[in-house]
Design an enzyme around this catalytic site. Structure first.
Site, PDB file in Angstrom:
ATOM      1  N   CYS A  32       0.816  -1.227   0.000  1.00 56.19           N
ATOM      2  CA  CYS A  32       0.000   0.000   0.000  1.00 56.19           C
ATOM      3  C   CYS A  32       0.838   1.260   0.000  1.00 56.19           C
ATOM      4  O   CYS A  32       0.585   2.186  -0.774  1.00 56.19           O
ATOM      5  CB  CYS A  32      -0.998  -0.009   1.156  1.00 56.19           C
ATOM      6  SG  CYS A  32      -0.264   0.078   2.817  1.00 56.19           S
ATOM      7  N   HIS A  90      -2.463   0.794   6.983  1.00 52.40           N
ATOM      8  CA  HIS A  90      -2.868   0.858   5.578  1.00 52.40           C
ATOM      9  C   HIS A  90      -3.055   2.306   5.152  1.00 52.40           C
ATOM     10  O   HIS A  90      -3.498   3.143   5.929  1.00 52.40           O
ATOM     11  CB  HIS A  90      -4.172   0.086   5.366  1.00 52.40           C
ATOM     12  CG  HIS A  90      -4.573  -0.025   3.937  1.00 52.40           C
ATOM     13  ND1 HIS A  90      -3.783  -0.629   2.990  1.00 52.40           N
ATOM     14  CD2 HIS A  90      -5.669   0.426   3.273  1.00 52.40           C
ATOM     15  CE1 HIS A  90      -4.391  -0.569   1.806  1.00 52.40           C
ATOM     16  NE2 HIS A  90      -5.533   0.071   1.960  1.00 52.40           N
ATOM     17  N   HIS A 102      -6.088   1.705  -4.068  1.00 54.73           N
ATOM     18  CA  HIS A 102      -5.113   1.150  -3.123  1.00 54.73           C
ATOM     19  C   HIS A 102      -4.776  -0.293  -3.475  1.00 54.73           C
ATOM     20  O   HIS A 102      -5.327  -0.859  -4.425  1.00 54.73           O
ATOM     21  CB  HIS A 102      -5.665   1.226  -1.699  1.00 54.73           C
ATOM     22  CG  HIS A 102      -6.898   0.403  -1.494  1.00 54.73           C
ATOM     23  ND1 HIS A 102      -7.148  -0.286  -0.332  1.00 54.73           N
ATOM     24  CD2 HIS A 102      -7.966   0.126  -2.307  1.00 54.73           C
ATOM     25  CE1 HIS A 102      -8.303  -0.925  -0.431  1.00 54.73           C
ATOM     26  NE2 HIS A 102      -8.815  -0.682  -1.616  1.00 54.73           N
TER      27      HIS A 102
END
Length: 133
Positions: A32, A90, A102
């Site tokens: 990510c 994240h 993402h």
């Protein structure tokens, strides 16, 4: 709009495989934060490597005021009991209309997801690194 340029760069990598701890500044795989770091760097904005470091930069934005190009930060199952920055696990980029761009979790790829109740419950904060709040 500069945010749209960053989003357009990211959309070019839809389907790129996820790999935790992917190497920086390459496009064969992403995790990510390497994905976010890469698409911003291509557009002239340098960001740190991991999501916790990325959370430190930029201007805090309330969830109600997020705009295209803002970075959204989330916790994960394994991090939600932690405190402070260590809760962050994240990062995604907001692309408008209640959607995020993402990549996460092994077996997944760069994708667009709805900013649904799962993501809203995991939300930690938003930062604007492009433009003014």
């Amino acid at each position: 709009m500069f945010a749209q340029q960053i989003i357009s760069t990211g959309l070019q990598y839809l389907g790129t495989p996820y790999l935790f701890n992917s190497l920086t500044y390459q496009t064969d795989t992403f995790d990510c934060s390497s994905f976010i770091q890469y698409i911003f760097r291509v557009n002239g904005i340098l960001l740190p490597r991991n999501s916790r470091q990325q959370f430190i930069v930029g201007v805090p934005i309330s969830f109600k005021k997020i705009k295209k190009g803002d970075l959204l930060f989330f916790t994960t199952k394994s991090r939600k009991i932690r405190l402070g920055l260590s809760r962050i696990g994240h990062v995604a980029i907001y692309i408008g209309q209640g959607r995020i761009l993402h990549t996460y979790r092994q077996g997944k790829k760069v994708m667009i997801s709805e900013l649904n109740s799962h993501w809203k419950q995991s939300f930690i904060g938003a930062k604007r690194v492009v433009g003014k709040p």
